[in-house]
Design a protein around this motif. Structure first.
Motif, PDB file in Angstrom:
ATOM      1  N   PHE A   9       0.802  -1.217   0.000  1.00 19.43           N
ATOM      2  CA  PHE A   9       0.000   0.000   0.000  1.00 19.43           C
ATOM      3  C   PHE A   9       0.839   1.273   0.000  1.00 19.43           C
ATOM      4  O   PHE A   9       1.874   1.363   0.650  1.00 19.43           O
ATOM      5  N   ASP A  10       0.320   2.270  -0.711  1.00 17.59           N
ATOM      6  CA  ASP A  10       0.922   3.606  -0.683  1.00 17.59           C
ATOM      7  C   ASP A  10       0.547   4.337   0.593  1.00 17.59           C
ATOM      8  O   ASP A  10       1.331   5.133   1.122  1.00 17.59           O
ATOM      9  N   TYR A  11      -0.668   4.082   1.074  1.00 19.36           N
ATOM     10  CA  TYR A  11      -1.162   4.688   2.312  1.00 19.36           C
ATOM     11  C   TYR A  11      -1.930   3.642   3.111  1.00 19.36           C
ATOM     12  O   TYR A  11      -2.649   2.819   2.537  1.00 19.36           O
ATOM     13  N   ILE A  12      -1.769   3.715   4.438  1.00 19.29           N
ATOM     14  CA  ILE A  12      -2.630   2.970   5.348  1.00 19.29           C
ATOM     15  C   ILE A  12      -3.266   3.978   6.282  1.00 19.29           C
ATOM     16  O   ILE A  12      -2.585   4.855   6.832  1.00 19.29           O
ATOM     17  N   VAL A  13      -4.595   3.890   6.443  1.00 19.57           N
ATOM     18  CA  VAL A  13      -5.355   4.829   7.264  1.00 19.57           C
ATOM     19  C   VAL A  13      -5.849   4.116   8.519  1.00 19.57           C
ATOM     20  O   VAL A  13      -6.469   3.051   8.429  1.00 19.57           O
ATOM     21  N   VAL A  14      -5.555   4.702   9.684  1.00 22.79           N
ATOM     22  CA  VAL A  14      -6.041   4.180  10.966  1.00 22.79           C
ATOM     23  C   VAL A  14      -6.660   5.341  11.732  1.00 22.79           C
ATOM     24  O   VAL A  14      -5.994   5.982  12.531  1.00 22.79           O
ATOM     25  N   SER A  15      -7.907   5.627  11.463  1.00 24.30           N
ATOM     26  CA  SER A  15      -8.573   6.761  12.103  1.00 24.30           C
ATOM     27  C   SER A  15      -9.449   6.285  13.254  1.00 24.30           C
ATOM     28  O   SER A  15     -10.418   5.548  13.047  1.00 24.30           O
ATOM     29  N   GLU A  16      -9.099   6.702  14.467  1.00 20.88           N
ATOM     30  CA  GLU A  16      -9.797   6.314  15.693  1.00 20.88           C
ATOM     31  C   GLU A  16      -9.771   4.795  15.879  1.00 20.88           C
ATOM     32  O   GLU A  16     -10.782   4.166  16.186  1.00 20.88           O
ATOM     33  N   VAL A  17      -8.590   4.233  15.718  1.00 24.38           N
ATOM     34  CA  VAL A  17      -8.373   2.787  15.863  1.00 24.38           C
ATOM     35  C   VAL A  17      -7.373   2.489  16.977  1.00 24.38           C
ATOM     36  O   VAL A  17      -7.618   1.640  17.839  1.00 24.38           O
ATOM     37  N   LEU A  18      -6.240   3.183  16.978  1.00 19.18           N
ATOM     38  CA  LEU A  18      -5.135   2.813  17.870  1.00 19.18           C
ATOM     39  C   LEU A  18      -5.507   2.902  19.343  1.00 19.18           C
ATOM     40  O   LEU A  18      -4.968   2.154  20.166  1.00 19.18           O
ATOM     41  N   GLU A  19      -6.443   3.786  19.693  1.00 23.25           N
ATOM     42  CA  GLU A  19      -6.826   3.939  21.098  1.00 23.25           C
ATOM     43  C   GLU A  19      -7.592   2.736  21.639  1.00 23.25           C
ATOM     44  O   GLU A  19      -7.762   2.591  22.848  1.00 23.25           O
ATOM     45  N   HIS A  20      -8.027   1.845  20.748  1.00 22.89           N
ATOM     46  CA  HIS A  20      -8.783   0.656  21.164  1.00 22.89           C
ATOM     47  C   HIS A  20      -7.885  -0.558  21.440  1.00 22.89           C
ATOM     48  O   HIS A  20      -8.393  -1.610  21.815  1.00 22.89           O
ATOM     49  N   LEU A  21      -6.571  -0.423  21.255  1.00 26.15           N
ATOM     50  CA  LEU A  21      -5.684  -1.584  21.274  1.00 26.15           C
ATOM     51  C   LEU A  21      -4.893  -1.681  22.572  1.00 26.15           C
ATOM     52  O   LEU A  21      -4.486  -0.679  23.144  1.00 26.15           O
ATOM     53  N   THR A  22      -4.650  -2.913  23.014  1.00 25.49           N
ATOM     54  CA  THR A  22      -3.740  -3.127  24.127  1.00 25.49           C
ATOM     55  C   THR A  22      -2.320  -2.788  23.685  1.00 25.49           C
ATOM     56  O   THR A  22      -2.024  -2.662  22.495  1.00 25.49           O
ATOM     57  N   ASP A  23      -1.405  -2.675  24.649  1.00 22.44           N
ATOM     58  CA  ASP A  23      -0.011  -2.377  24.314  1.00 22.44           C
ATOM     59  C   ASP A  23       0.559  -3.419  23.345  1.00 22.44           C
ATOM     60  O   ASP A  23       1.242  -3.083  22.373  1.00 22.44           O
TER      61      ASP A  23
END
Length: 235
Positions: A105-119
């Protein structure tokens, strides 16, 4: 708040509801997702992780992007396959194990995703982002800014377990986000601002949102601010 009580299965249950029965909760995402989509050149091959109600996919297709998407919800992915004819470009899966090839991919979008993940899952996700980005490709996304997680704690009436009402497990400052992304990528930009979609608001909401945007431009921060970021995979 004890975020350890939120499991991957709990997260799936929360978002299975919001993405299918509670789609109106995504009305205010349009401004944020348009802001991100407008930063991607036409013709780029893009992966959107966490599809919500499919707003980004619609915007991406309008902009002439070659959009792919990934989400744990089979119902949400099937809906996008039907609506946009995406076929295998839309896949069921998780960010910590992206079912696409290296350098895709040229771009990967993660909008309002990372805050839902464990460390642990957050670290694995960024490793997978690095693997699937093409050399010189960019990660583009957003998270709530400086969120006080305890302020959004609620209690399950059935089992009395405390949890964040949206399933958030991470809080980010600009410095933390920079340090996190720098482990895998070259950080190009981190900004902080509110995002609003004025067309879904009445006149009072539009007035309040306009004031909030003006305050942000003056450097006055609020609890509704988001961090947005761009980070590049070295060529």
């Amino acid at each position: 708040m004890s975020t350890a009580t939120i499991t991957q299965q709990d997260q799936d249950r929360i978002w299975e509801h919001f993405q299918n029965e509670g789609v109106e909760s995504f009305q205010q995402s349009a401004g944020r997702l348009k802001f991100l989509a407008d930063k991607i050149p036409a013709g780029s091959r893009v992966l959107d992780i966490g599809v919500g109600s499919g707003v980004f996919e619609s915007l991406a297709i309008q902009r002439g992007l070659d959009v792919h998407c990934l989400d744990p919800s089979e119902r949400s992915i099937q809906a996008l396959q039907t609506r946009h004819g995406l076929g295998e470009k839309a896949r069921v899966g998780y960010s910590q194990s992206i079912p696409f090839d290296d350098n895709s991919f040229d771009y990967i979008v993660v909008s309002e995703v990372l805050e839902h993940l464990t460390d642990e899952i957050l670290a694995a996700t960024l490793n997978e982002v690095h693997r699937t980005l093409a050399p010189g490709g960019r990660l583009l996304g957003s998270v709530p800014s400086r969120e006080v997680l305890d302020a959004q704690q609620v209690i399950c009436p059935c089992c009395a377990v405390p949890f964040h009402r949206w399933g958030h497990m991470q809080s980010f400052t600009p410095r933390r986000m920079h340090d996190l992304l720098s482990d895998n990528l070259v950080v190009e930009r981190i900004g902080e601002r509110p995002f609003v979609s004025l067309r879904h608001l009445n006149w009072k909401g539009k007035f309040a949102s306009t004031l909030r945007l003006m305050a942000s431009q003056l450097g006055i921060r609020s609890s509704e601010d988001h961090l947005w970021f761009v980070a590049r995979k070295a060529a």
